[in-house]
Write a protein that holds these residues in place. Structure first.
Motif, PDB file in Angstrom:
ATOM      1  N   TYR A   1      12.087 -19.826  -5.252  1.00  0.00           N
ATOM      2  CA  TYR A   1      11.112 -19.826  -4.154  1.00  0.00           C
ATOM      3  C   TYR A   1      10.389 -18.488  -4.009  1.00  0.00           C
ATOM      4  CZ  TYR A   1      13.309 -24.181  -2.810  1.00  0.00           C
ATOM      5  OH  TYR A   1      13.789 -25.455  -2.808  1.00  0.00           O
ATOM      6  N   THR A   2      10.996 -17.403  -4.527  1.00  0.00           N
ATOM      7  CA  THR A   2      10.391 -16.087  -4.298  1.00  0.00           C
ATOM      8  C   THR A   2       9.379 -15.748  -5.384  1.00  0.00           C
ATOM      9  OG1 THR A   2      12.190 -15.034  -5.483  1.00  0.00           O
ATOM     10  CG2 THR A   2      12.409 -15.174  -3.097  1.00  0.00           C
TER      11      THR A   2
ATOM     12  N   ASN B   1      18.704 -14.323   2.197  1.00  0.00           N
ATOM     13  CA  ASN B   1      18.428 -14.450   0.767  1.00  0.00           C
ATOM     14  C   ASN B   1      17.774 -15.793   0.484  1.00  0.00           C
ATOM     15  OD1 ASN B   1      19.667 -12.060   0.508  1.00  0.00           O
ATOM     16  ND2 ASN B   1      21.218 -12.745  -0.938  1.00  0.00           N
TER      17      ASN B   1
ATOM     18  N   LYS C   1       8.730 -12.103  -6.365  1.00  0.00           N
ATOM     19  CA  LYS C   1       8.354 -11.121  -5.351  1.00  0.00           C
ATOM     20  C   LYS C   1       9.577 -10.614  -4.594  1.00  0.00           C
ATOM     21  CE  LYS C   1       4.955 -13.868  -3.906  1.00  0.00           C
ATOM     22  NZ  LYS C   1       4.075 -14.514  -2.985  1.00  0.00           N
ATOM     23  N   GLU C   2       9.501  -9.389  -4.056  1.00  0.00           N
ATOM     24  CA  GLU C   2      10.589  -8.868  -3.232  1.00  0.00           C
ATOM     25  C   GLU C   2      10.095  -8.706  -1.807  1.00  0.00           C
ATOM     26  OE1 GLU C   2      12.862  -5.618  -4.486  1.00  0.00           O
ATOM     27  OE2 GLU C   2      13.057  -6.338  -6.552  1.00  0.00           O
TER      28      GLU C   2
ATOM     29  N   VAL D   1      12.127 -12.131   4.481  1.00  0.00           N
ATOM     30  CA  VAL D   1      11.596 -13.403   4.970  1.00  0.00           C
ATOM     31  C   VAL D   1      11.635 -13.355   6.493  1.00  0.00           C
ATOM     32  CG1 VAL D   1      11.963 -15.884   5.069  1.00  0.00           C
ATOM     33  CG2 VAL D   1      12.362 -14.643   2.939  1.00  0.00           C
TER      34      VAL D   1
END
Ligand code: HEC
Length: 172
Positions: A7-8, A2, A11-12, A15
């Motif tokens: 930082y995301t 996670n 977006k999904e 990483v």
């Protein structure tokens, strides 16, 4: 893993570590800890195993909850007990830490926890460390009496019963 929402950027996805990231980790792992300035205590490495002292008849002292927390929990939940948003939940003000469900609390410490999508998963720290009721009681008492937490103290005897119960349940 996670990643905090900051930082995301909405977006999904997953990483995945690039080669460069893996090389960086290998480099970091090869480093040796130098003495820190100003007499700052060097934090022990996560999950560092303590040499179990041979007990020679005399009653051995109870383990120190503060140093157990520092070596096994603090890297995620932080020294101030506040965790990190989007990755590790706070133990400060946690209803699991201060509440009545001692079985769940002990189970989390021994077997880890992965209950919510907004947080990463916690490893089976207590089982990995081969903790007994003494370490578990010390760490619970530390967490229940710090960062403004005010929970009921526990005894190793009480924890022993829960550990036996959890093992029985797992064996079924
Ligand atoms: C590698 C990181 C990591 C370490 C080390 C770690 N935890 Fe956790 N812990 C987590 C994560 C992530 C969660 C939340 C899991 C979820 O809800 O899905 C969690 C949840 C918890 C919870 C539940 C809190 C709540 O209110 O929901 C407790 C209690 C807890 N941890 C105690 C401990 C103790 C005690 C230690 C040390 C023995 C420890 N943790 C070590 C990552 C860690």
């Amino acid at each position: 893993m996670n990643v905090p929402a900051t930082y995301t950027k909405g977006k999904e996805g997953k990483v995945v570590a690039s080669d460069a990231a893996l090389y960086l980790v290998a480099y970091l792992q090869s480093l040796k800890q130098v003495k820190l300035p100003g007499g700052t205590e060097t934090p022990v490495f996560l999950y560092k195993k303590e040499e179990k002292k041979a007990t020679t008849g005399a009653a051995s002292a109870e383990p120190d909850g503060k140093s157990l927390f520092a070596s096994s929990c603090q890297s995620c939940h932080q020294a101030n007990g506040e965790g990190l948003p989007g990755a590790f939940p706070p133990l400060k003000g946690s209803s699991i830490v201060t509440g009545d469900n001692l079985e769940l609390y002990v189970d989390i410490i021994m077997n880890g926890y992965d209950a919510r999508p907004e947080y990463a998963a916690m490893a089976a720290v207590g089982t990995n460390m081969e903790w007994t009721e003494h370490e578990v009681a010390a760490i619970i008492n530390y967490e229940r009496t710090n960062w403004g937490n005010n929970g009921k103290k526990v005894t190793p005897e009480e924890i022993k019963k829960i550990l036996d119960f959890i093992k029985l349940k797992a064996a079924k």
